[in-house]
Design a protein around this motif. Structure first.
Motif, PDB file in Angstrom:
ATOM      1  N   VAL A  32       0.729  -1.138   0.014  1.00 15.02           N
ATOM      2  CA  VAL A  32       0.078  -0.044   0.000  1.00 15.02           C
ATOM      3  C   VAL A  32       0.898   1.139   0.076  1.00 15.02           C
ATOM      4  N   ARG A  33       0.525   2.128  -0.940  1.00 17.17           N
ATOM      5  CA  ARG A  33       1.181   3.271  -1.071  1.00 17.17           C
ATOM      6  C   ARG A  33       0.924   4.446  -0.415  1.00 17.17           C
ATOM      7  N   ILE A  34       1.638   5.103   0.406  1.00 16.14           N
ATOM      8  CA  ILE A  34       1.352   6.318   1.106  1.00 16.14           C
ATOM      9  C   ILE A  34       2.213   7.509   0.854  1.00 16.14           C
ATOM     10  N   ALA A  35       1.916   8.707   0.580  1.00 13.55           N
ATOM     11  CA  ALA A  35       2.725   9.764   0.367  1.00 13.55           C
ATOM     12  C   ALA A  35       2.610  10.729   1.729  1.00 13.55           C
ATOM     13  N   VAL A  36       3.644  10.933   2.214  1.00 15.31           N
ATOM     14  CA  VAL A  36       3.581  11.578   3.515  1.00 15.31           C
ATOM     15  C   VAL A  36       4.290  13.095   3.452  1.00 15.31           C
ATOM     16  N   ALA A  37       3.585  14.175   3.713  1.00 15.37           N
ATOM     17  CA  ALA A  37       3.929  15.491   3.708  1.00 15.37           C
ATOM     18  C   ALA A  37       4.607  16.026   5.011  1.00 15.37           C
ATOM     19  N   MET A  38       5.645  16.217   4.993  1.00 15.26           N
ATOM     20  CA  MET A  38       6.514  16.730   6.100  1.00 15.26           C
ATOM     21  C   MET A  38       7.392  18.103   5.829  1.00 15.26           C
ATOM     22  N   PRO A  39       7.726  18.847   6.684  1.00 16.42           N
ATOM     23  CA  PRO A  39       8.733  20.029   6.531  1.00 16.42           C
ATOM     24  C   PRO A  39       9.856  19.516   5.988  1.00 16.42           C
ATOM     25  N   GLU A  40      10.671  20.270   5.370  1.00 19.98           N
ATOM     26  CA  GLU A  40      12.258  20.178   4.894  1.00 19.98           C
ATOM     27  C   GLU A  40      12.727  20.329   6.383  1.00 19.98           C
ATOM     28  N   GLY A  41      13.981  19.656   6.176  1.00 17.50           N
ATOM     29  CA  GLY A  41      14.803  19.616   7.659  1.00 17.50           C
ATOM     30  C   GLY A  41      15.376  18.486   8.104  1.00 17.50           C
ATOM     31  N   PRO A  42      16.357  18.585   8.728  1.00 14.63           N
ATOM     32  CA  PRO A  42      17.083  17.088   9.133  1.00 14.63           C
ATOM     33  C   PRO A  42      16.184  16.321  10.193  1.00 14.63           C
ATOM     34  N   GLY A  43      15.444  17.156  10.978  1.00 11.39           N
ATOM     35  CA  GLY A  43      14.540  16.121  11.883  1.00 11.39           C
ATOM     36  C   GLY A  43      13.657  15.337  11.186  1.00 11.39           C
ATOM     37  N   SER A  44      12.881  16.007   9.904  1.00  5.41           N
ATOM     38  CA  SER A  44      12.101  15.384   9.147  1.00  5.41           C
ATOM     39  C   SER A  44      12.554  14.092   8.501  1.00  5.41           C
ATOM     40  N   ALA A  45      13.997  14.317   8.089  1.00  3.36           N
ATOM     41  CA  ALA A  45      14.521  13.206   7.319  1.00  3.36           C
ATOM     42  C   ALA A  45      14.554  11.962   8.164  1.00  3.36           C
ATOM     43  N   ILE A  46      15.089  12.490   9.434  1.00  3.67           N
ATOM     44  CA  ILE A  46      15.333  11.514  10.564  1.00  3.67           C
ATOM     45  C   ILE A  46      14.113  10.535  11.134  1.00  3.67           C
ATOM     46  N   LEU A  47      13.062  11.523  11.159  1.00  6.60           N
ATOM     47  CA  LEU A  47      11.952  10.804  11.482  1.00  6.60           C
ATOM     48  C   LEU A  47      11.221   9.998  10.689  1.00  6.60           C
ATOM     49  N   PHE A  48      11.296  10.606   9.334  1.00 13.15           N
ATOM     50  CA  PHE A  48      10.407   9.775   8.136  1.00 13.15           C
ATOM     51  C   PHE A  48      11.027   8.437   8.073  1.00 13.15           C
ATOM     52  N   ALA A  49      12.600   8.631   8.017  1.00 19.36           N
ATOM     53  CA  ALA A  49      13.117   7.180   7.637  1.00 19.36           C
ATOM     54  C   ALA A  49      12.626   5.852   8.837  1.00 19.36           C
ATOM     55  N   ALA A  50      12.720   6.717   9.962  1.00 17.16           N
ATOM     56  CA  ALA A  50      12.369   5.704  11.066  1.00 17.16           C
ATOM     57  C   ALA A  50      10.918   5.091  10.815  1.00 17.16           C
ATOM     58  N   ILE A  51       9.929   6.143  10.460  1.00 24.82           N
ATOM     59  CA  ILE A  51       8.492   5.593  10.254  1.00 24.82           C
ATOM     60  C   ILE A  51       8.431   4.657   9.181  1.00 24.82           C
ATOM     61  N   ARG A  52       9.131   5.128   8.219  1.00 27.81           N
ATOM     62  CA  ARG A  52       9.050   4.256   6.657  1.00 27.81           C
ATOM     63  C   ARG A  52       9.437   2.866   6.819  1.00 27.81           C
ATOM     64  N   ARG A  53      10.576   2.765   7.764  1.00 26.52           N
ATOM     65  CA  ARG A  53      10.954   1.297   8.182  1.00 26.52           C
ATOM     66  C   ARG A  53       9.768   0.507   8.637  1.00 26.52           C
ATOM     67  N   GLN A  54       9.328   1.396   9.901  1.00 21.86           N
ATOM     68  CA  GLN A  54       8.278   0.805  10.666  1.00 21.86           C
ATOM     69  C   GLN A  54       7.037   0.315   9.814  1.00 21.86           C
ATOM     70  N   TRP A  55       6.578   1.295   8.839  1.00 26.40           N
ATOM     71  CA  TRP A  55       5.589   1.009   7.956  1.00 26.40           C
ATOM     72  C   TRP A  55       5.658  -0.127   6.957  1.00 26.40           C
ATOM     73  N   TRP A  56       6.976  -0.131   6.513  1.00 27.76           N
ATOM     74  CA  TRP A  56       7.152  -1.237   5.456  1.00 27.76           C
ATOM     75  C   TRP A  56       7.236  -2.553   6.076  1.00 27.76           C
ATOM     76  N   ALA A  57       7.286  -2.683   7.292  1.00 27.24           N
ATOM     77  CA  ALA A  57       7.261  -4.099   8.010  1.00 27.24           C
ATOM     78  C   ALA A  57       5.658  -4.346   7.983  1.00 27.24           C
ATOM     79  N   ILE A  58       4.794  -3.412   7.663  1.00 30.70           N
ATOM     80  CA  ILE A  58       3.174  -4.157   7.726  1.00 30.70           C
ATOM     81  C   ILE A  58       2.785  -3.945   6.292  1.00 30.70           C
ATOM     82  N   GLY A  59       3.793  -3.917   5.412  1.00 31.37           N
ATOM     83  CA  GLY A  59       3.172  -3.666   3.965  1.00 31.37           C
ATOM     84  C   GLY A  59       2.895  -2.557   3.566  1.00 31.37           C
ATOM     85  N   VAL A  60       3.354  -1.408   4.034  1.00 29.97           N
ATOM     86  CA  VAL A  60       3.060   0.060   3.468  1.00 29.97           C
ATOM     87  C   VAL A  60       4.512   0.536   3.055  1.00 29.97           C
ATOM     88  N   ASP A  61       4.266   1.112   1.769  1.00 29.97           N
ATOM     89  CA  ASP A  61       5.401   1.777   1.377  1.00 29.97           C
ATOM     90  C   ASP A  61       5.185   3.312   1.356  1.00 29.97           C
TER      91      ASP A  61
END
Length: 495
Positions: A351-380
């Motif tokens: 299942v594909r999900i586009a996630v809008a977040m502000p630019e910045g290092p915190g967003s990059a770090i947070l999104f990378a961690a969330i993406r890994r967790q959601w990938w584990a349940i079949g969400v890209d």
């Protein structure tokens, strides 16, 4: 560590220069954001650095002190009627002009009538100048949050500044100097003379440069930090004693961004929420004071006794085993939910999900961690910019008061779907109610209806941080993450 971040901080350290510790009554402050400008709040909502300046040189009927408690501003005192419908303010006689203030306040309330929750003030029937020194606000229904909203820089009067508590010494720009208002008889009192010489040197600037200045000892306070720039405090090696994290409550998580999103399905929202390892997200950011959240409302609000727990949290509350085993069970269940939804909708990939977040290092770090967790349940998940079309959008806001209204108002149908028309009706009735018991009952109904449809995917309470020198006076952590400048100068008694 990310090389571009190291380069950014190294450059900022070079730009900051060398610092010194002999302040001599001078306090240097950086507010994270853009260069400060003194704007009329009726022209646009002041940004973070602008709000700090506006709150220093102009004030409303009331203002917030260092602890974010309401204190006198243009009004030296006030009274609230027993039914909460009449607020009577007595003005400082030196600044008294009730007719003019009433006109300006009506103008601001009209200007913000369509603003976001926490800015707009509604239910105002009249604003009346009773005498040249007394102004009365008359409401159609009680608004317990009224004083907290009037204390915000958005309602500073007069708009052009000059009412204090501080004055601009020179001009407003990249480096703005603020001084106390003149003190009578200062010539005859050494303490008053010393107080009159104190100054605040204010800058609005990007986080890396502000943190670098603090690390070099050039400034005594950095404020306005959030999750997106917290990493700079780690890169700069700021000692833990200097890092101040506010106990702020609010909303930090995702809401649905478009009607065509898979996240419009309540089961997908539940799966996304239960799959989040919120403690791990805080650890990825290296965030001190991280407080995970599972529901729209935090505990401890004045008008909801016990907020509802989300369905999935209730379901897994009694799972035997360790916390890790309980989380693994959640992930497995979320994966099954996503798989069933995908099969029902004819999909054979994630299942594909586009996630809008502000630019910045915190967003990059947070999104990378969330993406890994959601990938584990079949969400890209893919990350897009804050203005791009998206299935989910990040909310990061601090509540202006400890009331459920502000939180719940974000999820009414006027703010977007998914929503509940029944919740909307109950909310409108609650806001119009004059009986406190009926109001509390209706707010509880709104909260339960919204909890049932789960329109929000919570992550944590908003992260708000400052850097403060150990000997800095007048700075206090508070639940609103508001840090006015005037208290930093102490008082006329030399304290």
């Amino acid at each position: 560590m990310n090389r571009p971040l190291l380069i950014a901080l190294s450059t900022a350290l070079l730009l900051a220069g060398c610092g010194g510790n002999d302040r001599g009554g001078q306090v240097s402050v950086s507010v994270i954001g853009r260069e400060t400008r003194l704007r009329d709040p009726a022209s646009r909502l002041p940004r973070q650095a602008d709000a700090a300046l506006l709150g220093a040189v102009a004030q409303g009927l009331v203002r917030l002190d260092a602890a974010a408690q309401v204190e006198p501003g243009l009004a030296i005192r006030w009274a609230i009627s027993d039914d909460g419908l009449y607020y009577t303010f007595r003005l400082d006689h030196e600044l008294a002009d009730a007719d003019r203030i009433a006109v300006q306040l009506r103008r601001l309330i009209r200007h913000y009538r369509n603003a976001a929750p926490g800015i707009r003030i509604d239910a105002v029937r009249e604003i009346v100048a009773v005498t040249p020194e007394v102004i009365e606000i008359r409401l159609s229904a009680p608004r317990p949050e009224l004083l907290a909203l009037l204390a915000r820089p958005a309602y500073a009067l007069p708009a052009g500044g000059g009412t204090g508590p501080l004055l601009v010494d020179g001009s407003v720009g990249r480096h703005t100097v603020l001084r106390p208002k003149p003190v009578a008889d200062a010539i005859d009192d050494e303490r008053l003379k010393a107080f009159a010489k104190r100054r605040i040197h204010l800058r609005g600037e990007r986080a890396a440069l502000a943190v670098a200045r603090f690390a070099q000892g050039d400034i005594q306070l950095v404020t306005g930090g959030g999750y997106n720039d917290f990493i700079y405090t780690r890169l700069a090696g700021v000692p833990p004693r200097n890092l101040q994290v506010d106990p702020a409550n609010g909303l930090f998580g995702f809401r649905v961004g478009r009607a065509s999103s898979p996240a419009m399905a309540p089961e997908i929202r539940q799966a996304l929420s239960m799959a989040l390892d919120r403690d791990a997200l805080g650890a990825a950011l290296g965030a001190t004071g991280w407080r995970p959240a599972q529901a729209i409302l935090p505990p401890g609000l004045t008008d909801v006794a016990a907020p509802s727990r989300p369905f999935w949290a209730q379901a897994f509350a009694n799972v035997r085993g360790s916390d890790r085993q309980a989380f693994d069970s959640r992930v497995q269940t979320a994966r099954r939910i996503v798989g069933i939804w995908r099969a029902q909708h004819g999909g054979d990939g994630p299942v594909r999900i586009a996630v809008a977040m502000p630019e910045g290092p915190g967003s990059a770090i947070l999104f990378a961690a969330i993406r890994r967790q959601w990938w584990a349940i079949g969400v890209d998940a893919t990350r897009v910019g804050p203005r791009d079309a998206a299935d989910l959008r990040l909310i990061d806001e601090v509540a202006p008061a400890d009331q459920a209204d502000w939180y719940l108002a974000h999820f009414l149908c006027a703010e977007g779907r998914p929503c509940s028309e029944e919740a909307d009706k109950a909310f409108d009735l609650a806001r119009a109610a004059t009986d406190p018991a009926r109001r509390a009952h209706l707010i509880g109904e709104v909260e339960q209806r919204l909890a049932a449809i789960a329109p929000f995917i919570p992550i944590a309470q908003p992260l708000r941080w400052s850097l403060a020198a150990p000997d800095l006076t007048g700075f206090q952590l508070n639940a609103r993450a508001v840090h006015p400048l005037a208290p930093l100068l102490g008082n006329q008694n030399g304290r």
